[in-house]
Enzyme design. Structure first.
Site, short mmCIF file in Angstrom:
data_model
loop_
_atom_site.label_atom_id
_atom_site.label_comp_id
_atom_site.label_asym_id
_atom_site.label_seq_id
_atom_site.Cartn_x
_atom_site.Cartn_y
_atom_site.Cartn_z
N ASP A 272 61.59 -47.17 -87.16
CA ASP A 272 60.55 -48.12 -87.53
C ASP A 272 60.41 -48.23 -89.05
O ASP A 272 60.30 -47.24 -89.74
CB ASP A 272 59.23 -47.65 -86.92
N THR A 273 60.39 -49.47 -89.56
CA THR A 273 60.33 -49.74 -91.00
C THR A 273 59.57 -51.04 -91.22
O THR A 273 59.54 -51.89 -90.34
CB THR A 273 61.77 -49.88 -91.57
N VAL A 274 58.95 -51.21 -92.40
CA VAL A 274 58.33 -52.50 -92.74
C VAL A 274 59.00 -53.04 -93.99
O VAL A 274 59.53 -52.30 -94.81
CB VAL A 274 56.81 -52.37 -92.95
#
Length: 359
Positions: free
Chosen positions: A174-176
């Protein structure tokens, strides 16, 4: 030229994440008269403040039960880059990455080369020197992250025969990220991540690595440019330098005066330079998501924006807005359901779509 920004993250709680991205597009508002770099920084900072996203507060915990964050930003026109890795006690890692980029532009009194990446305690000390908000390490840990850590740490320490359950995909990748095009015709990109759940302390991922997690470039003619933010399995993305490879491939097409075929380029890069090499190494399902903003020429020789999303995962969340369309649009993109047929088996593992961005 209007300023525009868009953001994306992998998802495990779709409703929470779409709301997060809507808030980001409002608070990192494209209506503000500021640079693409500033828009990217502000947008990602909002995402870092949301405990449901794996960046900043509420990030995945390391094997030792602590939060260590990675973040990076890149300026398209200058090619300047700043990143931080495995940094503790930092409310908004993206602000430190941006501060480091700006610091690298200043002349050094002794002629030293300014750093473009700082990690761990060195990054924390630099944040303090720049007046960037720091907190005690425990303040970065959310109850949700603690629960997840306790569950999976127990399984790691006390494996049960016959229990083959693996970490969920979002816990690993998960990354933004955010990309933007401003009134001054420049583009910028950024990325931020808490990294893998139960990662080794001191580990850095694609969000801190030059050429891996984000890339931005802008031609001097102002007609062409791109900015991308990458999410997924960090070690795989770093091995291929995915963001830089994509930027160079698009630039090569434009430099050779060929008609830009972004869809084909995304498909080729993700298949030939990411998925296939990883499968040769024994990784059958290498995962990556690409948020790509391109500057292309229309029939009237005017520069126009196009927003692309490409991913090998089951889904990807994205939000976007512009000065002419300031109300944020947010959606969860999903791969078409497979029928299990021979035809489906032969299809590419990459799903690609373009989203409307208005001037």
């Amino acid at each position: 030229m209007s300023e525009r920004s868009s953001l994306c993250s992998e998802i495990d709680k779709p409703s929470d994440r779409v709301e997060s991205e809507k808030r980001t597009d409002r608070r990192g508002s494209p209506l503000d008269d500021s640079s693409a770099l500033s828009v990217v920084e502000r947008a990602i900072a909002v995402l870092e403040d949301d405990e449901y996203l794996n960046a900043g507060y509420g990030s995945n915990l390391t094997i030792d039960g602590t939060v260590e964050c990675d973040a990076a930003v890149m300026d398209g026109l200058s090619g300047d880059f700043g990143s931080v890795g495995a940094v503790p006690g930092l409310k908004n890692p993206i602000k430190l990455a941006s501060a480091l980029l700006r610091h690298s532009r200043e002349p050094d009194s002794l002629g030293r080369i300014r750093p473009m990446t700082l990690v761990a305690s060195g990054a924390y000390s630099f944040a303090s020197s720049q007046g960037i908000q720091t907190v005690t390490p425990n303040e970065m840990i959310s109850p949700r992250a603690t629960q997840e850590w306790q569950k999976w740490k127990s399984r790691l320490d006390h494996p049960v025969d016959g229990d083959s359950e693996s970490l969920p995909q979002d816990a690993m990748q998960d990354t933004v990220g955010a990309v933007a095009w401003d009134n001054g015709v420049n583009l910028a990109a950024g990325v931020s991540s808490g990294g893998l759940l139960l990662k080794y302390s001191g580990r850095i991922g694609e969000a801190a690595t030059f050429g891996a997690g984000c890339w931005a470039q802008q031609s001097r003619s102002e007609h062409f440019g791109m900015a991308c933010s990458i999410s997924g399995a960090g070690e795989h993305i770093m091995r291929g330098g995915l963001a830089r490879v994509l930027g160079e491939a698009l630039q090569s097409q434009q430099s050779n005066d060929n008609e830009l075929d972004t869809h084909h380029t995304l498909l080729r890069i993700l298949n030939q330079q990411f998925t296939e090499p990883m499968r040769q190494r024994g990784e059958q399902m290498p995962n990556a998501g690409v948020l790509l903003l391109t500057k292309e020429q229309d029939e009237d020789d005017e520069a126009v924006p196009r927003l692309w999303c490409a991913f090998t995962t089951e889904s990807m969340a994205v939000a976007y807005a512009s000065t002419t369309k300031p109300s944020p649009k947010a959606s969860i993109l999903r791969r078409p359901a497979s029928t299990g047929s021979v035809v489906d088996a032969d299809k590419s593992s990459v799903f690609i779509t373009a989203l409307p961005i208005h001037r």
